[in-house]
Write an enzyme that holds these catalytic residues in place. Structure first.
Site, short mmCIF file in Angstrom:
data_model
loop_
_atom_site.label_atom_id
_atom_site.label_comp_id
_atom_site.label_asym_id
_atom_site.label_seq_id
_atom_site.Cartn_x
_atom_site.Cartn_y
_atom_site.Cartn_z
N TYR A 131 -15.44 -1.83 8.47
CA TYR A 131 -14.04 -1.44 8.67
C TYR A 131 -13.60 -1.81 10.09
O TYR A 131 -12.57 -2.44 10.31
CB TYR A 131 -13.93 0.06 8.43
CG TYR A 131 -12.56 0.66 8.66
CD1 TYR A 131 -11.48 0.34 7.84
CD2 TYR A 131 -12.36 1.58 9.70
CE1 TYR A 131 -10.24 0.93 8.05
CE2 TYR A 131 -11.12 2.17 9.90
CZ TYR A 131 -10.06 1.85 9.07
OH TYR A 131 -8.83 2.43 9.27
N GLY A 163 -0.57 4.69 -0.87
CA GLY A 163 -1.68 5.20 -0.07
C GLY A 163 -1.24 6.35 0.82
O GLY A 163 -0.10 6.81 0.79
N GLN A 164 -2.18 6.81 1.67
CA GLN A 164 -1.93 8.01 2.47
C GLN A 164 -0.73 7.84 3.41
O GLN A 164 0.12 8.72 3.50
CB GLN A 164 -3.18 8.37 3.30
CG GLN A 164 -3.09 9.75 3.91
CD GLN A 164 -4.03 9.96 5.09
OE1 GLN A 164 -4.60 9.01 5.63
NE2 GLN A 164 -4.20 11.20 5.48
N LYS A 212 -10.88 -4.47 11.59
CA LYS A 212 -9.77 -4.04 12.46
C LYS A 212 -9.74 -4.87 13.75
O LYS A 212 -8.67 -5.24 14.23
CB LYS A 212 -9.86 -2.54 12.77
CG LYS A 212 -9.57 -1.65 11.55
CD LYS A 212 -8.16 -1.88 11.00
CE LYS A 212 -7.83 -1.05 9.79
NZ LYS A 212 -6.56 -1.41 9.14
N GLY A 239 0.83 -1.22 0.00
CA GLY A 239 0.00 0.00 0.00
C GLY A 239 0.85 1.25 0.00
O GLY A 239 0.48 2.28 0.58
C1 AKB Z 1 -10.99 6.41 8.49
O1 AKB Z 1 -11.55 7.51 8.64
O2 AKB Z 1 -11.56 5.41 8.03
C2 AKB Z 1 -9.56 6.27 8.93
C3 AKB Z 1 -9.44 5.78 10.34
C4 AKB Z 1 -9.81 6.65 11.47
O3 AKB Z 1 -9.06 4.67 10.55
N1 AKB Z 1 -8.89 7.51 8.80
#
Ligand code: AKB
Length: 324
Positions: A143, A12-13, A147, A9
């Protein structure tokens, strides 16, 4: 001897800044930048670059062997807002990618892996202020689910195979070098570009939305500090809470307006508001500070000044048009 590093990655950022940072520290040829398809910034070309799909474990295995990699920073991931729009994709990229990296590390004898967790691990039942390291992890986004599952998988590989996996629960990251993509905290980067380009910004979160945030130079220092910490100092192999600053959308807007006269913001919350509302406003990172000496440098004012100066210069100004 400096480590031999692979960063997935890389375009990526985080990767776009971490790769040059690691190359400066360890040498250009010691940091391999893996990018998805043929994307990637010209900056990455200062050292080896490989095209890699993280779902392709044989390609990963080939790269690890080709460069005798001993440390992997596995950054390739789908962020929260994109993940809510396409939960299947989020699970596939975030979980299959991590499992492949951990498996290749185990079978190829790569001793050390870094993996980014996030404040997205927390859900609405975690304390809103100073969410502790050991808060309940009941996220309501895909997400966040990836995680939490990823943290458990990292911890499993440490306990079962002794793989030295190290993870940080990053807050929202603000970078002057690379745009974020698909996150809920992206507004805190967009707002700077909008201020300089148009003098106004339409924010997709409410004005009073407070989230934990960090300027990228702090995030880079934290990442490398954790990875270079003696193994005995790293007690957690799932995800350390990591914090720097917390501010509301209105507060960052006001901080920018002090430096960009006439800057104005309107607020039209969209579906990302629900994600932001499910996360804590601040988190307690005292365990990172105690175990491996984490200290942040940038507060809101210092970060805003630095962002405006850097972006201003890049956009053709002299960086002094704004009053730091
Ligand atoms: C997001 O906004 O999805 C990410 C994070 C806080 O993990 N920047």
């Amino acid at each position: 001897m400096a480590p031999k590093v692979l960063v997935t990655g890389s375009a990526g950022q985080i990767g776009a800044e971490l790769v040059p940072y690691l190359r400066q520290r360890y040498g250009n040829d010691r940091v391999v930048a893996a990018v998805h398809k043929a994307q990637g910034s010209p900056l990455l070309k200062a050292g080896p670059v490989e095209v890699l799909e993280v779902s392709d474990s044989s390609a990963l295995d080939r790269i690890v062997k080709k460069y005798a990699i001993d440390t992997i920073y596995h950054l390739a991931a789908v962020l929260s807002a994109t993940g809510e729009n396409n939960p299947q994709l989020a699970w596939q990229i975030n979980m299959d990618g991590l499992r492949n990296v951990l498996e290749v590390a185990r079978t190829d004898g790569v001793p050390k892996v870094f993996w980014p967790s996030s404040i997205g691990v927390f859900g609405p039942d975690a304390p809103r202020r100073m969410a502790p390291q050991a808060a309940a992890l009941n996220p309501t986004t895909m997400y966040g689910v990836t995680k939490v599952a990823g943290e458990l998988l990292c911890s499993y590989y440490f306990l079962k195979y002794g793989l030295d996996v190290r993870c940080l629960r990053y807050p929202g990251l603000i970078s002057s070098e690379a745009p974020p993509g698909g996150g809920t905290t992206d507004y805190a980067v967009e707002i700077f570009y909008a201020a300089l380009e148009k003098g106004r910004y339409a924010c997709f979160l409410r004005e009073d939305t407070v989230l934990p945030m960090m300027y990228m130079p702090d995030a880079l220092r934290a990442t490398v500090r954790l990875m270079e910490a003696p193994r005995a100092d790293v007690r957690l192999h799932s995800g350390y809470n990591l914090a720097a600053i917390s501010f509301s959308a209105g507060e960052i807007a006001a901080e920018i307006a002090k430096r960009v006269p006439g800057f104005s913001v309107t607020y039209s919350p969209d579906s990302r508001q629900k994600i932001a509302d499910s996360w804590p406003m601040s988190i307690d990172d005292s365990e990172a500070r105690r175990d491996w000496g984490w200290i942040h440098e940038y507060d809101l004012a210092k970060m805003a000044s630095d962002m405006l100066a850097k972006l201003g210069r890049r956009m053709g100004g002299d960086g002094k048009t704004f009053n730091p």
